[in-house]
Write a protein that holds these residues in place. Sequence first.
Motif, PDB file in Angstrom:
ATOM      1  N   ARG A  87      -9.447  -9.465 -26.965  1.00 19.16           N
ATOM      2  CA  ARG A  87      -9.802 -10.718 -26.315  1.00 19.16           C
ATOM      3  C   ARG A  87     -11.050 -11.346 -26.933  1.00 19.16           C
ATOM      4  O   ARG A  87     -11.864 -10.659 -27.544  1.00 19.16           O
ATOM      5  CB  ARG A  87     -10.064 -10.462 -24.841  1.00 19.16           C
ATOM      6  CG  ARG A  87      -8.867 -10.722 -23.933  1.00 19.16           C
ATOM      7  CD  ARG A  87      -9.165 -10.216 -22.555  1.00 19.16           C
ATOM      8  NE  ARG A  87     -10.425 -10.802 -22.067  1.00 19.16           N
ATOM      9  CZ  ARG A  87     -10.496 -11.969 -21.421  1.00 19.16           C
ATOM     10  NH1 ARG A  87      -9.399 -12.670 -21.185  1.00 19.16           N
ATOM     11  NH2 ARG A  87     -11.653 -12.430 -21.006  1.00 19.16           N
ATOM     12  N   ASN A  90     -14.902  -9.789 -27.298  1.00 15.09           N
ATOM     13  CA  ASN A  90     -14.973  -8.336 -27.110  1.00 15.09           C
ATOM     14  C   ASN A  90     -15.793  -7.668 -28.205  1.00 15.09           C
ATOM     15  O   ASN A  90     -16.235  -6.536 -28.059  1.00 15.09           O
ATOM     16  CB  ASN A  90     -13.566  -7.724 -27.107  1.00 15.09           C
ATOM     17  CG  ASN A  90     -12.892  -7.873 -25.759  1.00 15.09           C
ATOM     18  OD1 ASN A  90     -13.460  -8.469 -24.857  1.00 15.09           O
ATOM     19  ND2 ASN A  90     -11.694  -7.342 -25.642  1.00 15.09           N
ATOM     20  N   GLY A  91     -15.960  -8.375 -29.338  1.00 19.63           N
ATOM     21  CA  GLY A  91     -16.773  -7.827 -30.424  1.00 19.63           C
ATOM     22  C   GLY A  91     -15.995  -7.442 -31.678  1.00 19.63           C
ATOM     23  O   GLY A  91     -16.424  -6.580 -32.435  1.00 19.63           O
ATOM     24  N   SER A 107     -20.557 -14.036 -35.611  1.00 21.49           N
ATOM     25  CA  SER A 107     -20.249 -13.484 -34.286  1.00 21.49           C
ATOM     26  C   SER A 107     -21.184 -14.144 -33.283  1.00 21.49           C
ATOM     27  O   SER A 107     -22.242 -14.642 -33.649  1.00 21.49           O
ATOM     28  CB  SER A 107     -20.441 -11.968 -34.273  1.00 21.49           C
ATOM     29  OG  SER A 107     -21.816 -11.660 -34.293  1.00 21.49           O
ATOM     30  N   ILE A 109     -21.638 -15.391 -28.746  1.00 20.76           N
ATOM     31  CA  ILE A 109     -20.993 -15.551 -27.437  1.00 20.76           C
ATOM     32  C   ILE A 109     -20.053 -16.765 -27.501  1.00 20.76           C
ATOM     33  O   ILE A 109     -20.206 -17.643 -28.332  1.00 20.76           O
ATOM     34  CB  ILE A 109     -22.025 -15.710 -26.288  1.00 20.76           C
ATOM     35  CG1 ILE A 109     -23.084 -16.751 -26.682  1.00 20.76           C
ATOM     36  CG2 ILE A 109     -22.665 -14.390 -25.942  1.00 20.76           C
ATOM     37  CD1 ILE A 109     -23.989 -17.133 -25.535  1.00 20.76           C
ATOM     38  N   HIS A 111     -16.190 -18.583 -27.853  1.00 21.73           N
ATOM     39  CA  HIS A 111     -15.068 -18.445 -28.791  1.00 21.73           C
ATOM     40  C   HIS A 111     -15.576 -18.729 -30.201  1.00 21.73           C
ATOM     41  O   HIS A 111     -15.831 -19.869 -30.554  1.00 21.73           O
ATOM     42  CB  HIS A 111     -13.971 -19.428 -28.350  1.00 21.73           C
ATOM     43  CG  HIS A 111     -12.840 -19.567 -29.303  1.00 21.73           C
ATOM     44  ND1 HIS A 111     -12.299 -18.510 -29.981  1.00 21.73           N
ATOM     45  CD2 HIS A 111     -12.135 -20.655 -29.697  1.00 21.73           C
ATOM     46  CE1 HIS A 111     -11.313 -18.947 -30.741  1.00 21.73           C
ATOM     47  NE2 HIS A 111     -11.199 -20.251 -30.593  1.00 21.73           N
ATOM     48  N   THR A 113     -14.611 -16.885 -33.579  1.00 23.50           N
ATOM     49  CA  THR A 113     -13.678 -16.849 -34.710  1.00 23.50           C
ATOM     50  C   THR A 113     -12.476 -17.724 -34.367  1.00 23.50           C
ATOM     51  O   THR A 113     -11.790 -17.455 -33.382  1.00 23.50           O
ATOM     52  CB  THR A 113     -13.233 -15.389 -34.974  1.00 23.50           C
ATOM     53  OG1 THR A 113     -14.395 -14.570 -35.018  1.00 23.50           O
ATOM     54  CG2 THR A 113     -12.460 -15.268 -36.262  1.00 23.50           C
ATOM     55  N   GLY A 184      -9.413 -14.522 -30.629  1.00 28.98           N
ATOM     56  CA  GLY A 184      -9.016 -13.754 -29.447  1.00 28.98           C
ATOM     57  C   GLY A 184      -7.533 -13.916 -29.125  1.00 28.98           C
ATOM     58  O   GLY A 184      -6.996 -15.016 -29.249  1.00 28.98           O
ATOM     59  N   ASN A 240     -15.529  -1.196 -26.735  1.00 26.98           N
ATOM     60  CA  ASN A 240     -16.809  -1.694 -27.264  1.00 26.98           C
ATOM     61  C   ASN A 240     -17.750  -2.051 -26.114  1.00 26.98           C
ATOM     62  O   ASN A 240     -17.355  -2.079 -24.959  1.00 26.98           O
ATOM     63  CB  ASN A 240     -16.535  -2.908 -28.147  1.00 26.98           C
ATOM     64  CG  ASN A 240     -17.745  -3.326 -28.951  1.00 26.98           C
ATOM     65  OD1 ASN A 240     -18.547  -2.477 -29.359  1.00 26.98           O
ATOM     66  ND2 ASN A 240     -17.915  -4.616 -29.168  1.00 26.98           N
ATOM     67  N   SER A 287     -20.682   1.056 -29.465  1.00 22.77           N
ATOM     68  CA  SER A 287     -21.358  -0.227 -29.355  1.00 22.77           C
ATOM     69  C   SER A 287     -21.570  -0.773 -30.769  1.00 22.77           C
ATOM     70  O   SER A 287     -22.418  -0.295 -31.518  1.00 22.77           O
ATOM     71  CB  SER A 287     -22.713  -0.076 -28.664  1.00 22.77           C
ATOM     72  OG  SER A 287     -23.446  -1.272 -28.855  1.00 22.77           O
ATOM     73  N   LYS A 289     -22.632  -3.637 -31.699  1.00 21.72           N
ATOM     74  CA  LYS A 289     -23.886  -4.378 -31.849  1.00 21.72           C
ATOM     75  C   LYS A 289     -25.025  -3.426 -32.242  1.00 21.72           C
ATOM     76  O   LYS A 289     -25.774  -3.693 -33.177  1.00 21.72           O
ATOM     77  CB  LYS A 289     -24.210  -5.082 -30.529  1.00 21.72           C
ATOM     78  CG  LYS A 289     -25.331  -6.078 -30.615  1.00 21.72           C
ATOM     79  CD  LYS A 289     -25.533  -6.712 -29.253  1.00 21.72           C
ATOM     80  CE  LYS A 289     -26.714  -7.651 -29.270  1.00 21.72           C
ATOM     81  NZ  LYS A 289     -26.895  -8.268 -27.958  1.00 21.72           N
TER      82      LYS A 289
HETATM   83  P1  GTP Z   1     -14.301 -14.160 -30.979  1.00 26.21           P
HETATM   84  O1  GTP Z   1     -14.437 -14.275 -32.433  1.00 26.21           O
HETATM   85  O2  GTP Z   1     -14.862 -15.316 -30.266  1.00 26.21           O
HETATM   86  O3  GTP Z   1     -12.902 -13.865 -30.545  1.00 26.21           O
HETATM   87  O4  GTP Z   1     -15.199 -12.909 -30.504  1.00 26.21           O
HETATM   88  P2  GTP Z   1     -15.380 -11.479 -31.168  1.00 26.21           P
HETATM   89  O5  GTP Z   1     -14.422 -10.544 -30.530  1.00 26.21           O
HETATM   90  O6  GTP Z   1     -15.350 -11.576 -32.622  1.00 26.21           O
HETATM   91  O7  GTP Z   1     -16.809 -11.065 -30.658  1.00 26.21           O
HETATM   92  P3  GTP Z   1     -18.186 -11.148 -31.446  1.00 26.21           P
HETATM   93  O8  GTP Z   1     -18.259 -10.065 -32.447  1.00 26.21           O
HETATM   94  O9  GTP Z   1     -18.425 -12.533 -31.869  1.00 26.21           O
HETATM   95  O10 GTP Z   1     -19.178 -10.753 -30.260  1.00 26.21           O
HETATM   96  C1  GTP Z   1     -19.370 -11.543 -29.135  1.00 26.21           C
HETATM   97  C2  GTP Z   1     -20.737 -11.322 -28.564  1.00 26.21           C
HETATM   98  O11 GTP Z   1     -20.828 -10.005 -28.058  1.00 26.21           O
HETATM   99  C3  GTP Z   1     -21.864 -11.436 -29.582  1.00 26.21           C
HETATM  100  O12 GTP Z   1     -22.925 -12.106 -29.004  1.00 26.21           O
HETATM  101  C4  GTP Z   1     -22.214 -10.015 -29.917  1.00 26.21           C
HETATM  102  O13 GTP Z   1     -23.561  -9.857 -30.295  1.00 26.21           O
HETATM  103  C5  GTP Z   1     -21.934  -9.331 -28.606  1.00 26.21           C
HETATM  104  N1  GTP Z   1     -21.574  -7.916 -28.793  1.00 26.21           N
HETATM  105  C6  GTP Z   1     -20.695  -7.429 -29.690  1.00 26.21           C
HETATM  106  N2  GTP Z   1     -20.624  -6.079 -29.599  1.00 26.21           N
HETATM  107  C7  GTP Z   1     -21.467  -5.724 -28.616  1.00 26.21           C
HETATM  108  C8  GTP Z   1     -21.850  -4.472 -28.055  1.00 26.21           C
HETATM  109  O14 GTP Z   1     -21.386  -3.401 -28.434  1.00 26.21           O
HETATM  110  N3  GTP Z   1     -22.778  -4.502 -27.069  1.00 26.21           N
HETATM  111  C9  GTP Z   1     -23.305  -5.647 -26.611  1.00 26.21           C
HETATM  112  N4  GTP Z   1     -24.190  -5.569 -25.654  1.00 26.21           N
HETATM  113  N5  GTP Z   1     -22.986  -6.851 -27.111  1.00 26.21           N
HETATM  114  C10 GTP Z   1     -22.081  -6.893 -28.091  1.00 26.21           C
END
Ligand code: GTP
Length: 416
Positions: A87, A90-91, A107, A109, A111, A113, A184, A240, A287, A289
């Motif tokens: 989704r 989700n990261g 990456s 917050i 949408h 990608t 997502g 994640n 995690s 991040k």
């Molecule tokens: P879309 O490309 O929009 O579909 O999202 P994505 O799944 O690629 O997520 P993305 O990697 O852009 O992460 C979304 C947000 O979550 C970012 O602000 C990241 O910094 C945060 N994030 C990602 N992984 C983690 C994690 O393990 N822990 C926390 N606390 N935040 C995270």
Amino acid sequence: VTAVLRTNGIDNSPLQIFVKAKKKINDIFGEIEDYVNDTVEYMHEIEKEDHIVSAEKVKQIEEFVDKVHSIREVLSRDHMKVAFFGRTSNGKSSVINAMLRDKILPSGIGHTTNCFLQVEGSTSEDPYLTKEGSNERCAVESVGQLAHALCKEKLSESEMVRVFWPKNRCLLLRDDVVFVDSPGVDVTPNLDEWIDKHCLDADVFVLVANAESTLMVTEKNFFHKVSKKLSKPNIFILNNRWDASATEPEFLDQVRRQHQERAVDFLVKELGVCSSKEAEERIFFISAKEVLQARMAEQGQTASTPLTEGFQTRYFEFQDFERKFEECISKSAVKTKFEQHSQRGKFIANELRDILESIYNEALRLREEKLKQRKELTDKINYTEQQLVIITQEMKKKIRNMVEDVEQRVSKALTE
Ligand code: GTP
Ligand code: MG
């Protein structure tokens, strides 16, 4: 540690299974190509003489030249492909960046990608990207630029942008792993199109789930579709954002058990893609991040940030995931990418052997025939020689008799 070991030349990465197999099969096909070319050259030479080979057989072997050539081209381009789904937010992009040890993909917050992004290694010094249906290289210096380049275009979400990242900046890219990031699964009605366009040749799928919630119907739905189209796809599930659990340590074990059970059920009972024992090796709590932050700080790219409780365990679990992932992808890719080609190689080698053997047998037959002809000829010569000997001997005898007779007569005449 892995990075240090690898840079010191002691490369024990499971990815080497694929890298070595690729080198080996490429070398073998190089030899097959030489062998085919030599055979064609040889057949052209003997085709002119003796009629040992038919034009039809020569043509059959000539066709192998093109076949082997195109197999070699495919083989040299073969890689291992991993695709990430889940989704929005989700990261997914964060996990890829953590694995690549650099902020390559945008990456954030919301949408972020909005189309498919494929990251692959390139021999070029500088990163660049190409858009679908074009070979034009657009330079990218930073993630900001990449995000900007992607935003200003009105890209369809199923479209693919290829990001070429210098191989010397990342070991996974050097070892021929290609990463596919996706928007997502909840933002599109086009899941079938996605699967047909981007998933059919993937060796491994990673479902990036959110440990703060639970597996969603849209995520499950997507993987149901994938496992209908592909037989037993390799699926990893990453829970994640597991760092969030640090804030509620009293529920940690309970939540983990709940996620684990549901994920095992999903892989084993719902999708039927693996056994429960295998599933244990496919589900991780991580995690992305934190791992990315730690790795960037390790390389001196960013200042280190304060660590959250339980960071070390989550970091180890991420490394454990990477190792299991590398093992799985390299074994699976060797099988799917090389099995058919090695069968084809065997077939061509056998065909060549059969044809060369038939040439050899035909040559033997011709030799026998000629020997036989020669023998008949020598027999005739021998007979004539014998006749000659007999005749000469008789002649000699007659002459001697004649001479004796003449001598006798002369001496008789003289005495008289
Ligand atoms: P879309 O490309 O929009 O579909 O999202 P994505 O799944 O690629 O997520 P993305 O990697 O852009 O992460 C979304 C947000 O979550 C970012 O602000 C990241 O910094 C945060 N994030 C990602 N992984 C983690 C994690 O393990 N822990 C926390 N606390 N935040 C995270
Ligand atoms: Mg993303």
